[in-house]
Design a protein around this motif. Sequence first.
Motif, PDB file in Angstrom:
ATOM      1  N   GLN A 192      40.851  46.821  27.990  1.00 49.78           N
ATOM      2  CA  GLN A 192      41.718  45.812  27.372  1.00 49.78           C
ATOM      3  C   GLN A 192      43.147  45.931  27.892  1.00 49.78           C
ATOM      4  N   VAL A 193      43.604  47.173  28.038  1.00 48.36           N
ATOM      5  CA  VAL A 193      44.965  47.364  28.521  1.00 48.36           C
ATOM      6  C   VAL A 193      45.078  46.871  29.965  1.00 48.36           C
ATOM      7  N   LEU A 194      44.054  47.157  30.749  1.00 46.70           N
ATOM      8  CA  LEU A 194      44.076  46.751  32.158  1.00 46.70           C
ATOM      9  C   LEU A 194      43.963  45.235  32.300  1.00 46.70           C
ATOM     10  N   ARG A 195      43.201  44.609  31.408  1.00 47.44           N
ATOM     11  CA  ARG A 195      42.974  43.157  31.377  1.00 47.44           C
ATOM     12  C   ARG A 195      42.143  42.638  32.552  1.00 47.44           C
ATOM     13  N   ILE A 196      42.302  43.249  33.736  1.00 45.66           N
ATOM     14  CA  ILE A 196      41.556  42.759  34.903  1.00 45.66           C
ATOM     15  C   ILE A 196      40.346  43.656  35.099  1.00 45.66           C
ATOM     16  N   ASP A 197      39.226  43.047  35.456  1.00 39.92           N
ATOM     17  CA  ASP A 197      38.035  43.826  35.780  1.00 39.92           C
ATOM     18  C   ASP A 197      38.287  44.609  37.061  1.00 39.92           C
ATOM     19  N   PRO A 198      38.072  45.952  37.033  1.00 44.71           N
ATOM     20  CA  PRO A 198      38.313  46.729  38.257  1.00 44.71           C
ATOM     21  C   PRO A 198      37.528  46.195  39.464  1.00 44.71           C
ATOM     22  N   LEU A 199      36.339  45.641  39.215  1.00 47.48           N
ATOM     23  CA  LEU A 199      35.580  45.074  40.339  1.00 47.48           C
ATOM     24  C   LEU A 199      36.370  43.964  41.025  1.00 47.48           C
ATOM     25  N   PHE A 200      37.091  43.199  40.214  1.00 44.67           N
ATOM     26  CA  PHE A 200      37.915  42.123  40.743  1.00 44.67           C
ATOM     27  C   PHE A 200      39.021  42.694  41.628  1.00 44.67           C
ATOM     28  N   LEU A 201      39.572  43.843  41.183  1.00 47.96           N
ATOM     29  CA  LEU A 201      40.619  44.484  41.990  1.00 47.96           C
ATOM     30  C   LEU A 201      40.097  44.846  43.372  1.00 47.96           C
ATOM     31  N   ILE A 202      38.847  45.362  43.419  1.00 48.71           N
ATOM     32  CA  ILE A 202      38.261  45.719  44.714  1.00 48.71           C
ATOM     33  C   ILE A 202      38.231  44.493  45.616  1.00 48.71           C
ATOM     34  N   GLY A 203      37.716  43.381  45.064  1.00 49.94           N
ATOM     35  CA  GLY A 203      37.595  42.167  45.858  1.00 49.94           C
ATOM     36  C   GLY A 203      38.939  41.678  46.357  1.00 49.94           C
ATOM     37  N   VAL A 204      39.910  41.619  45.451  1.00 51.08           N
ATOM     38  CA  VAL A 204      41.229  41.122  45.844  1.00 51.08           C
ATOM     39  C   VAL A 204      41.853  42.036  46.884  1.00 51.08           C
ATOM     40  N   GLY A 205      41.680  43.346  46.687  1.00 52.97           N
ATOM     41  CA  GLY A 205      42.248  44.309  47.633  1.00 52.97           C
ATOM     42  C   GLY A 205      41.692  44.108  49.030  1.00 52.97           C
ATOM     43  N   LEU A 206      40.354  44.020  49.118  1.00 52.19           N
ATOM     44  CA  LEU A 206      39.735  43.849  50.438  1.00 52.19           C
ATOM     45  C   LEU A 206      40.181  42.541  51.074  1.00 52.19           C
ATOM     46  N   LEU A 207      40.255  41.505  50.237  1.00 52.53           N
ATOM     47  CA  LEU A 207      40.648  40.187  50.751  1.00 52.53           C
ATOM     48  C   LEU A 207      42.084  40.219  51.290  1.00 52.53           C
ATOM     49  N   LEU A 208      42.969  40.921  50.556  1.00 54.39           N
ATOM     50  CA  LEU A 208      44.360  41.016  51.000  1.00 54.39           C
ATOM     51  C   LEU A 208      44.448  41.743  52.334  1.00 54.39           C
ATOM     52  N   ALA A 209      43.741  42.885  52.417  1.00 51.81           N
ATOM     53  CA  ALA A 209      43.795  43.661  53.653  1.00 51.81           C
ATOM     54  C   ALA A 209      43.277  42.829  54.815  1.00 51.81           C
ATOM     55  N   LEU A 210      42.178  42.126  54.559  1.00 52.25           N
ATOM     56  CA  LEU A 210      41.591  41.308  55.627  1.00 52.25           C
ATOM     57  C   LEU A 210      42.537  40.183  56.029  1.00 52.25           C
ATOM     58  N   SER A 211      43.132  39.514  55.026  1.00 49.37           N
ATOM     59  CA  SER A 211      43.968  38.360  55.363  1.00 49.37           C
ATOM     60  C   SER A 211      45.249  38.806  56.061  1.00 49.37           C
ATOM     61  N   SER A 212      45.718  40.024  55.764  1.00 51.08           N
ATOM     62  CA  SER A 212      46.915  40.492  56.471  1.00 51.08           C
ATOM     63  C   SER A 212      46.624  40.599  57.967  1.00 51.08           C
ATOM     64  N   GLY A 213      45.344  40.817  58.299  1.00 47.14           N
ATOM     65  CA  GLY A 213      44.990  40.863  59.716  1.00 47.14           C
ATOM     66  C   GLY A 213      44.784  39.488  60.300  1.00 47.14           C
ATOM     67  N   LEU A 214      44.374  38.555  59.447  1.00 44.46           N
ATOM     68  CA  LEU A 214      44.039  37.223  59.963  1.00 44.46           C
ATOM     69  C   LEU A 214      45.266  36.347  60.187  1.00 44.46           C
ATOM     70  N   VAL A 215      46.367  36.691  59.467  1.00 41.34           N
ATOM     71  CA  VAL A 215      47.605  35.925  59.626  1.00 41.34           C
ATOM     72  C   VAL A 215      47.956  35.815  61.104  1.00 41.34           C
ATOM     73  N   THR A 216      47.688  36.903  61.824  1.00 44.98           N
ATOM     74  CA  THR A 216      48.089  36.973  63.229  1.00 44.98           C
ATOM     75  C   THR A 216      47.438  35.903  64.092  1.00 44.98           C
ATOM     76  N   LEU A 217      46.267  35.434  63.655  1.00 47.91           N
ATOM     77  CA  LEU A 217      45.554  34.472  64.498  1.00 47.91           C
ATOM     78  C   LEU A 217      46.353  33.188  64.681  1.00 47.91           C
ATOM     79  N   TRP A 218      47.152  32.858  63.643  1.00 48.81           N
ATOM     80  CA  TRP A 218      47.973  31.649  63.755  1.00 48.81           C
ATOM     81  C   TRP A 218      49.025  31.800  64.852  1.00 48.81           C
ATOM     82  N   LEU A 219      49.453  33.051  65.054  1.00 48.89           N
ATOM     83  CA  LEU A 219      50.510  33.290  66.037  1.00 48.89           C
ATOM     84  C   LEU A 219      49.921  33.681  67.379  1.00 48.89           C
ATOM     85  N   ASN A 220      48.596  33.482  67.526  1.00 46.07           N
ATOM     86  CA  ASN A 220      47.925  33.799  68.779  1.00 46.07           C
ATOM     87  C   ASN A 220      48.102  35.258  69.166  1.00 46.07           C
TER      88      ASN A 220
END
Lengths: 138, 780
Positions: free
Chosen positions: A60-88
């Motif tokens: 209740q204190v955390l409010r967010i499901d830890p599983l959700f944190l895993i997903g968001v974390g992986l997605l963030l790490a992945l997208s930080s790498g994908l940003v570069t594709l726009w800049l070739n």
Amino acid sequence: MTSLILRTMVRLLLPLLLMFSVFLLLRGHNEPGGGFVGGLMAATGFALVSIAFGSTTARQVLRIDPLFLIGVGLLLALSSGLVTLWLNQPFLTGIWYKLSLGTFGKLELGTPLLFDIGVYLTVWGVTLTIIFALEEVG
Amino acid sequence: MIIFAVLSGFGLAFLAPAICRWAKERSGWWLAILPFALTLYFFSLLPGLAEGEVQSLALAWSKELGLTFSFRADGLSLAFALLVGGVGALVAVYAGGYFGTKAPVERFYFWLFFFMASMLGVVLADNVILLFVFWELTSLSSFMLIGFEHDRNEARTAAIQALLVTASGGLVMLAGFVLLAQIGGSWELSSLVLRGENVRANPLYLAVLFLILIGAFTKSAQFPFHFWLPNAMQAPTPVSTYLHAATMVKAGVYLLARLYPVLGGTPIWLWAVGGVGAATMVLGGALALSQTDMKRLLAYSTISALGSLVMAIGIGSETALKAMVLFLLAHGLYKGTLFLVTGSVDHESGTRDVRHLGGLRRAMPYTATGSTLAALSMAGVPLFLGFVAKEYLYEAAYKVGALWITLVFLGALLNVLIAFRVGVAPFWLPAPAESGLPKRPHEAPWSMVVGPLVLGALSLILGVFPQVLGSVLVAPALSAAAGERLEVKLAAWHGVNEIFLLSLLTLGLGIGLFAIRNDVQRIAARLALPWGLDTLYQRTLDGLFALASLQTRVLQHGYLRYYLITIIVAVVGITAGGLFRWGGGSLPHLSLDLRFYELGIAIIIVLAGGVAVLSRSRLGAVAALGVAGYGVASIYLLFGAPDLAMTQFLIESLTVVLFVLAFYHLPNFAQLTPKRERMRDVVIALITGGLMTTFVFVAGGIQIHPSISQFFVENSLPLAHGRNIVNVILVDFRGLDTLGEITVLGIAGIGVFALLKLRMDQHPAKGGRPAQAGTKGGKE
């Protein structure tokens, strides 16, 4: 565990631990710290809540499901790498942006920070997922 | 722009479910807009091609590995891309009527457009690795679409078979690509094409050729890998039309045509490619003889047609390549039509068995028109595109030798028979008296009529005016396949010569066979072998499963202690081997210049280890381990690794917490193992510990590769804007490793969660301790 001392201490410790974990995360690029240890620190805070008050309260204190944190974390790490594709640029190239803050000096922001936040969230989420699950068995 | 052609296809795939929910029964029409627009776009590129303008684009992927997102649209690519886009649009419309709104149509459209985009990727990619990625994506979407009705066992089996055959062929092909890039010196097809002579002169040429041929042959259902295609007819008919007739199965043909300037033109090419193609062409036609299901008939005739295409590339003369391009288009048009017609007939009459069908002309006039046009093109009746293509095929074979023209003749003859059995008989011949149809037939909805009519009409129009095709499409495609610029002038009429007479003879004999089709079918069914490559495939698969379950029984026994022993002994064995090889057992000089507090910490660690081993309580053992861990962390701190120390402290603390939580579920501590087993464990532990210690000592003195620490130290700040080298390595220099590690971590977390939750569902009673897991898993 219904220990008054533990419960009182946890109330005080949780915000401190969380703040410290963010501090560790942000200083990591220049001083000892980083996403991994920051995530562990954040998880420790909620592990304490979980021991003192039970996992239901901790969730209740955390409010967010830890599983959700895993997903968001992986997605963030992945997208930080994908940003570069726009800049070739190749995948995961660090891209930096210098922000001038006037009298406070300048702040360097880059995709590695986003990546580190991803690591932070993933580690935090995995640790808590395991701790909560173990506590809720049986 | 080209990259958007591919990306927009993937975008449409992800949007398709939403569009379906919004547009309801009209979704087919809406979804067809993009494929149609793409077709127009590809058309707009054609005039430029004649003047030598080739659209290309390259984005960085990983320069060090030679990987780029590079796309290139030359004549050959566009010929295929037009087929993919055009047939895609018609199939999208058709599927709207075929599925209605009752089937899980969202899932269907998702995979359909996912396939379309991947297939466009295959034909437009310039980088061979990129091509491979798209190639396997088409295999994957084909798997999902063949198994679309996944509640049917046959559909699942066929889907797995198609995936195993085509995807493993793709992997073999990847090995071929890597070799090709090594000896050709480039990962880009456009540069490889210019270095064909170097490649063909290389001793590895044969290896490259055969590896790539296996990929192309599995994908394009060439003998001996043809067996998956008839089984793939378990897919819904729109899928068979699109993937298994018009486009995906032609990926192999595309690849061979694309690589002809690199690998082709050698004697071995003629026999390996041309020979297999010719064999497949005849075999496909022959296997169709005993069939009665319209879809299976068409599937075998597709195998036969793919054989002709491959054979034409094998022959490789200018005429042969011209025949290949023309036949590719002709086949795409007529086979697409016939598959769609089959779907409509099945949909409206309830059966696909040619023995029961007849007289549908009155009930389904438009479908009958499209079907007839396509069948006439397939049979090679003059004025149809199929005729023009067949003329060139005959001409190409004629120039190589008598054997080849006999084979082409046989293949063509059998295809005339199939064309009439599938495309003409169900509509124009009276229905067999004894059989009633499961449904009372009526014309299919408008959306299911457009496709057959458009494709069928194109077969006629392009057949009458092939010169339109010649300069605009065939010439650029041919130039790309041949590796030099060629002019093409096509004509519908070549005058009366030997080849024209041969065409007429084929048609006449084919119609003769058609007249006695029932006897032919009965005789063929009696002659058909009771086993084939399909059986061999099944046996191999069964054998593999038997082996898998055998090794699972031996290795996966379910005893944690033996797993640990296996892992530890294996690691120790491998490490010892490595030590012998690199170290030779020379210990570096040890300086015993210790500070007193360092010695103190060391003693604490050793003592804590002893307590952990001897302790008779779990909590005691874990606490002792924690002490040892803290000791190690303090040493990190003393030797200037604060990051490591901090992480170690936290991990030790959390580990104790996790252990305590886990202990709660374990039975009470007891010594169950006999002394002998414990002695064995002691021996293993001592050897492991001793070896790891030696390893650490020796490893410090071995330098296999030059150290890169200096690089990190020097470049951390200037390149990565960070002073903490450890963290910079983690998030920047070795970011990809970290990404992999946190992914594994995430999966492990989800795994633990799933395992524990699963057990909770099995033991809903609160506080109940699952006895089974407790006694078997623990060593104590």
